[in-house]
Design an enzyme around this catalytic site. Structure first.
Site, PDB file in Angstrom:
ATOM      1  N   PRO A  97       0.811  -1.221   0.000  1.00 26.27           N
ATOM      2  CA  PRO A  97       0.000   0.000   0.000  1.00 26.27           C
ATOM      3  C   PRO A  97       0.841   1.266   0.000  1.00 26.27           C
ATOM      4  O   PRO A  97       1.971   1.271   0.481  1.00 26.27           O
ATOM      5  CB  PRO A  97      -0.809  -0.112   1.301  1.00 26.27           C
ATOM      6  CG  PRO A  97      -0.769  -1.550   1.662  1.00 26.27           C
ATOM      7  CD  PRO A  97       0.555  -2.059   1.174  1.00 26.27           C
ATOM      8  N   CYS A  98       0.262   2.328  -0.526  1.00 27.73           N
ATOM      9  CA  CYS A  98       0.892   3.646  -0.492  1.00 27.73           C
ATOM     10  C   CYS A  98       0.537   4.293   0.839  1.00 27.73           C
ATOM     11  O   CYS A  98      -0.636   4.502   1.140  1.00 27.73           O
ATOM     12  CB  CYS A  98       0.389   4.508  -1.648  1.00 27.73           C
ATOM     13  SG  CYS A  98       1.113   6.157  -1.686  1.00 27.73           S
TER      14      CYS A  98
END
Length: 429
Positions: free
Chosen positions: A82-83
């Site tokens: 994930p960012c």
């Protein structure tokens, strides 16, 4: 090449990296994987991975709790993560810790413990601008990843790729990151290119393996350079990093020096929804009621507003209208985890058999990501779970194409020289 390329997979999901690499070459051997969904009681993705790859040692554990030294030896580490916020802070004797981007630091810990020859990662397109184009440090989070790789002794190439540009059935934009260890021939080769001047740098960015040698660019824009070495530490970097308008769509980093540019892809005719959508769908729950149809129309209309940043800066914000229904003569839009719900981003198509409006089926979602039909079937699984996993997945055949180029690089590690375009001479190591 008879030697296997031993692969370990983090944040494995339902096995998109594994499946893509296996389609690329039988030389890739996934010897370990970890898939754990902390927010879900049922670990469906893990179960699906295990079902489809019964011979792989896949674990269902929180990666932060795993002793990284116990992970098997690997040639390449892969994963989609994930960012998040990758800023760091000093906590006295505890050293440097990421404030929120904990998953990235787990990747760093695995790299430190196992020191793989290559690292192949996937993230969202906005990673290149995170924590936001309107923030005071656009691109800081990706810069933090590059600086960390540099400190670990790796070079990096990256490219933000729209899968549909290269013939795949989804307009999914994702940032792909390929890192290579400092003792590889490829690292020495890229370092030589950086010393040959702008013309050679531009030629390399235009066609660099493994992200542009098959996924070709027809042109690149002006090259920008960034020096990460001027920051004394990760804390100094986190507090003071700045780059104009964030990172560009493709580029490379070698010994802390970044060369990057935007690019125009060599567009391949894409596979469209029309080739995937099944006429006369029999699942009646997929069809829209009049109430749902009206709600979808409302959600898919565009809007404009003015927002205020944390620094007090006003900026326009809005979303354009989304076609309703989705055209069948184009690739799908980016699928999301909430694909089955009444939301702005869910696909609504006109069934080509009966002309009625409906959502896409779980099987159609799998094909949009180029998985086999039925890949996400599992005991007691609901359609919403299957959509959720496809919204988190990647385009498998895009990984396949990149995997083919990675295998070529692995083969060249056993040779004494590289040969690039006619503009570059043979570089001997």
């Amino acid at each position: 090449m008879d030697k296997k390329i031993r692969v370990a997979e983090m944040f494995a999901g339902v096995g998109g990296f594994h499946l893509g690499l296996s389609r690329a070459s039988s030389h890739f051997e996934v010897i370990w994987a970890d898939q754990f969904e902390p927010s879900r009681k049922n670990q469906f993705a893990f179960n699906i991975y295990k079902k489809n790859f019964p011979e792989t040692n896949v674990v269902n554990e929180d990666i932060s709790l795993i002793n990284k030294t116990n992970i098997p030896y690997m040639d390449m580490l892969v994963g989609g993560f994930p960012c998040q916020d990758y800023s760091v802070a000093s906590t006295g004797a505890k050293g440097i810790f990421g404030k929120k981007g904990v998953l990235w630091w787990d990747i760093k810990d695995v790299i430190e413990a196992k020191w793989p020859q290559f690292v192949f990662l996937e993230n969202v397109d906005r990673l290149l601008t995170s924590p936001g184009i309107n923030s005071v440090q656009p691109g800081r989070d990706f810069g933090m990843i590059l600086r960390t790789f540099s400190d670990l002794g790796y070079g990096v190439t990256w490219k933000m790729i729209n899968a549909a540009d290269y013939g795949f059935p989804q307009r999914r934009r994702r940032t792909f990151i390929f890192a290579f260890r400092k003792d590889t021939n490829f690292k020495k080769y890229v370092k030589n290119i950086a010393q040959l001047g702008e013309e050679n740098i531009a030629e390399f960015i235009k066609s660099m393996p493994p992200l542009s040698s098959s996924l070709k660019n027809i042109s690149i824009g002006e090259i920008s350079e960034v020096d990460l070495t001027k920051y004394n530490s990760l804390i100094d970097f986190s507090d003071n990093f700045s780059v104009e308008k964030a990172f560009k769509k493709t580029g490379f980093m070698i010994d802390g020096h970044i060369y990057m540019a935007d690019y125009q892809p060599y567009i391949v005719k894409p596979k469209t929804l029309e080739s995937i959508i099944k006429p006369n769908e029999t699942d009646e729950t997929l069809y829209l009621t009049p109430e749902k149809e009206n709600k979808f129309k409302e959600l898919k209309d565009g809007f404009k507003t003015i927002k205020i940043s944390k620094s007090g800066h006003k900026y326009p914000y809005g979303m354009g209208a989304i076609a309703f229904p989705d055209p069948l003569n184009k690739p799908a839009r980016t699928m999301v985890t909430s694909e089955h719900t009444v939301s702005r981003m869910s696909h609504v198509i006109k069934d080509p058999g009966n002309g009625l409006l409906r959502l896409i089926s779980p099987e159609e979602a799998e094909q949009i990501n180029t998985f086999p039909i039925g890949w996400t079937l599992e005991k007691n699984i609901t359609p919403s779970n299957r959509y959720f996993m496809m919204g988190n997945a990647l385009v498998v055949d895009l990984v396949k194409v990149i995997g083919i180029e990675i295998e070529k690089l692995a083969k060249k590690e056993h040779r004494k020289k590289y040969i690039n375009s006619s503009k570059l001479e043979v570089i001997k190591h």
